[in-house]
Design a protein around this motif. Sequence first.
Motif, PDB file in Angstrom:
ATOM      1  N   LYS A 145       0.824  -1.210   0.000  1.00  0.00           N
ATOM      2  CA  LYS A 145       0.000   0.000   0.000  1.00  0.00           C
ATOM      3  C   LYS A 145       0.865   1.271   0.000  1.00  0.00           C
ATOM      4  CE  LYS A 145      -4.036  -2.085   2.268  1.00  0.00           C
ATOM      5  NZ  LYS A 145      -4.948  -1.972   3.451  1.00  0.00           N
TER       6      LYS A 145
ATOM      7  N   TYR B 293     -12.346  -1.849  -3.566  1.00  0.00           N
ATOM      8  CA  TYR B 293     -12.876  -1.948  -2.203  1.00  0.00           C
ATOM      9  C   TYR B 293     -14.406  -1.802  -2.175  1.00  0.00           C
ATOM     10  CZ  TYR B 293      -8.386  -2.054   0.320  1.00  0.00           C
ATOM     11  OH  TYR B 293      -7.173  -2.422   0.852  1.00  0.00           O
TER      12      TYR B 293
ATOM     13  N   HIS C  60     -16.647  -2.401   0.831  1.00  0.00           N
ATOM     14  CA  HIS C  60     -16.663  -1.485   1.973  1.00  0.00           C
ATOM     15  C   HIS C  60     -17.449  -0.197   1.686  1.00  0.00           C
ATOM     16  CE1 HIS C  60     -14.012  -4.049   4.166  1.00  0.00           C
ATOM     17  NE2 HIS C  60     -13.010  -3.913   3.314  1.00  0.00           N
TER      18      HIS C  60
ATOM     19  N   ARG D 187      -2.584 -14.061   4.780  1.00  0.00           N
ATOM     20  CA  ARG D 187      -3.345 -13.331   5.804  1.00  0.00           C
ATOM     21  C   ARG D 187      -2.641 -13.447   7.158  1.00  0.00           C
ATOM     22  NH1 ARG D 187      -7.451  -9.749   4.561  1.00  0.00           N
ATOM     23  NH2 ARG D 187      -8.465 -10.280   6.521  1.00  0.00           N
TER      24      ARG D 187
ATOM     25  N   THR E 272      -5.451  -6.320  10.991  1.00  0.00           N
ATOM     26  CA  THR E 272      -5.694  -5.045  10.300  1.00  0.00           C
ATOM     27  C   THR E 272      -5.098  -3.875  11.095  1.00  0.00           C
ATOM     28  OG1 THR E 272      -7.778  -5.974   9.501  1.00  0.00           O
ATOM     29  CG2 THR E 272      -7.504  -3.583   9.318  1.00  0.00           C
TER      30      THR E 272
ATOM     31  N   LYS F 217      -4.272   1.722  11.687  1.00  0.00           N
ATOM     32  CA  LYS F 217      -5.328   0.842  11.175  1.00  0.00           C
ATOM     33  C   LYS F 217      -5.582   1.095   9.685  1.00  0.00           C
ATOM     34  CE  LYS F 217      -9.635  -0.776  13.229  1.00  0.00           C
ATOM     35  NZ  LYS F 217     -10.627  -0.459  14.273  1.00  0.00           N
ATOM     36  N   ARG F 218      -5.497   2.339   9.237  1.00  0.00           N
ATOM     37  CA  ARG F 218      -5.666   2.615   7.812  1.00  0.00           C
ATOM     38  C   ARG F 218      -4.354   2.415   7.061  1.00  0.00           C
ATOM     39  NH1 ARG F 218      -8.736   6.857   7.737  1.00  0.00           N
ATOM     40  NH2 ARG F 218      -7.115   8.344   8.160  1.00  0.00           N
TER      41      ARG F 218
ATOM     42  N   ASN G 106      -1.848   0.518   6.839  1.00  0.00           N
ATOM     43  CA  ASN G 106      -1.368  -0.759   7.378  1.00  0.00           C
ATOM     44  C   ASN G 106      -0.553  -1.564   6.369  1.00  0.00           C
ATOM     45  OD1 ASN G 106      -3.460  -1.555   5.785  1.00  0.00           O
ATOM     46  ND2 ASN G 106      -4.688  -2.473   7.407  1.00  0.00           N
TER      47      ASN G 106
ATOM     48  N   HIS H 249      -2.168  -5.411   1.735  1.00  0.00           N
ATOM     49  CA  HIS H 249      -3.485  -6.035   1.564  1.00  0.00           C
ATOM     50  C   HIS H 249      -3.288  -7.474   1.126  1.00  0.00           C
ATOM     51  CE1 HIS H 249      -7.433  -7.066  -0.058  1.00  0.00           C
ATOM     52  NE2 HIS H 249      -6.768  -7.557  -1.086  1.00  0.00           N
ATOM     53  N   GLY H 250      -4.190  -8.360   1.544  1.00  0.00           N
ATOM     54  CA  GLY H 250      -4.225  -9.726   1.034  1.00  0.00           C
ATOM     55  C   GLY H 250      -5.654 -10.197   0.884  1.00  0.00           C
TER      56      GLY H 250
HETATM   57  P1  ATP Z   1      -7.244  -5.500   3.423  1.00  0.00           P
HETATM   58  O1  ATP Z   1      -8.632  -5.755   2.854  1.00  0.00           O
HETATM   59  O2  ATP Z   1      -6.652  -4.199   2.970  1.00  0.00           O
HETATM   60  O3  ATP Z   1      -6.335  -6.677   3.250  1.00  0.00           O
HETATM   61  P2  ATP Z   1      -8.251  -6.206   5.991  1.00  0.00           P
HETATM   62  O4  ATP Z   1      -8.965  -7.299   5.277  1.00  0.00           O
HETATM   63  O5  ATP Z   1      -7.365  -6.559   7.157  1.00  0.00           O
HETATM   64  O6  ATP Z   1      -7.370  -5.363   5.007  1.00  0.00           O
HETATM   65  P3  ATP Z   1     -10.710  -4.701   5.873  1.00  0.00           P
HETATM   66  O7  ATP Z   1     -11.698  -4.793   6.983  1.00  0.00           O
HETATM   67  O8  ATP Z   1     -10.980  -5.432   4.596  1.00  0.00           O
HETATM   68  O9  ATP Z   1      -9.268  -5.111   6.465  1.00  0.00           O
HETATM   69  O10 ATP Z   1     -10.500  -3.150   5.578  1.00  0.00           O
HETATM   70  C1  ATP Z   1      -9.840  -2.744   4.388  1.00  0.00           C
HETATM   71  C2  ATP Z   1      -8.870  -1.645   4.707  1.00  0.00           C
HETATM   72  O11 ATP Z   1      -9.592  -0.483   5.131  1.00  0.00           O
HETATM   73  C3  ATP Z   1      -7.926  -1.934   5.881  1.00  0.00           C
HETATM   74  O12 ATP Z   1      -6.805  -2.677   5.523  1.00  0.00           O
HETATM   75  C4  ATP Z   1      -7.543  -0.533   6.305  1.00  0.00           C
HETATM   76  O13 ATP Z   1      -6.562   0.025   5.409  1.00  0.00           O
HETATM   77  C5  ATP Z   1      -8.856   0.207   6.134  1.00  0.00           C
HETATM   78  N1  ATP Z   1      -9.657   0.189   7.350  1.00  0.00           N
HETATM   79  C6  ATP Z   1     -10.434  -0.822   7.804  1.00  0.00           C
HETATM   80  N2  ATP Z   1     -11.043  -0.511   8.944  1.00  0.00           N
HETATM   81  C7  ATP Z   1     -10.646   0.745   9.239  1.00  0.00           C
HETATM   82  C8  ATP Z   1     -10.914   1.657  10.292  1.00  0.00           C
HETATM   83  N3  ATP Z   1     -11.743   1.346  11.289  1.00  0.00           N
HETATM   84  N4  ATP Z   1     -10.317   2.867  10.253  1.00  0.00           N
HETATM   85  C9  ATP Z   1      -9.502   3.211   9.241  1.00  0.00           C
HETATM   86  N5  ATP Z   1      -9.202   2.401   8.212  1.00  0.00           N
HETATM   87  C10 ATP Z   1      -9.762   1.191   8.208  1.00  0.00           C
END
Ligand code: ATP
Length: 137
Positions: free
Chosen positions: A9, A49, A52, A85, A91, A109-110, A112, A115-116
Motif C-alpha cells: 500500500k 474496495y 466497503h 493473511r 488489520t 489501522k488505515r 497498514n 493487503h491480502g
Molecule cells: P485489506 O482488505 O486491505 O487486506 P483487511 O482485510 O485486514 O485489510 P478490511 O476490513 O478489509 O481489512 O479493511 C480494508 C482496509 O480499510 C484496511 O486494511 C484498512 O486500510 C482500512 N480500514 C479498515 N477498517 C478501518 C478503520 N476502522 N479505520 C480506518 N481504516 C480502516
Amino acid sequence: LERTLSIIKPDAVERNLVGAIFARLEQQKFRLVAIKMLHLTKEQAEGFYAEHQGKEFFADLVNYMISAPVVVSVLENENAIKNYRTFMGATDPAAAEIGTLRYEFALSKRQNSVHGSDSAESAAREIAYFFADSELC
Ligand code: ATP
Ligand code: MG
C-alpha cells in the motif's frame, strides 16, 4: 497450489519498503507469479474496495489508496490465501503478532502497509482486477 493477491500500500511504497516486504515474502516461500506498480485512480480504488462502500472509513480508505503508487502482486504456495493473511497480521497493527508484516511496518489501522485477499472468491476477483491471464507466470 493456491494464489492470492497482495498489495503493498501507499504508506509502504512511500517509505521505500517494497524490497524489504518482497524479501520477507520470498523467505516465507511464496512464489512470485506477477508484479506491477501502479498509481490507482479513484475509480479503481473504489471498485477494488466495493465491499466497503457505505462504511464510515470508505472515503478515507479510497483517498489513502490513491495518495501514492502501490505495488500489486500475485503470490503462490500450498495455502497462499490463509498463509498470507497470517503473515500480514491483524488489520490494526496494535493487534498484530510479532513477526508479521503489519507488526513490523504498519503505521495505523488505515496505513497498514499491505493487503491480502480474504477468500478464494476474493482472490479470483482481485487477481483478475489487476492482471490478465497472460501476465501470470
Ligand atoms: P485489506 O482488505 O486491505 O487486506 P483487511 O482485510 O485486514 O485489510 P478490511 O476490513 O478489509 O481489512 O479493511 C480494508 C482496509 O480499510 C484496511 O486494511 C484498512 O486500510 C482500512 N480500514 C479498515 N477498517 C478501518 C478503520 N476502522 N479505520 C480506518 N481504516 C480502516
Ligand atoms: Mg479486507
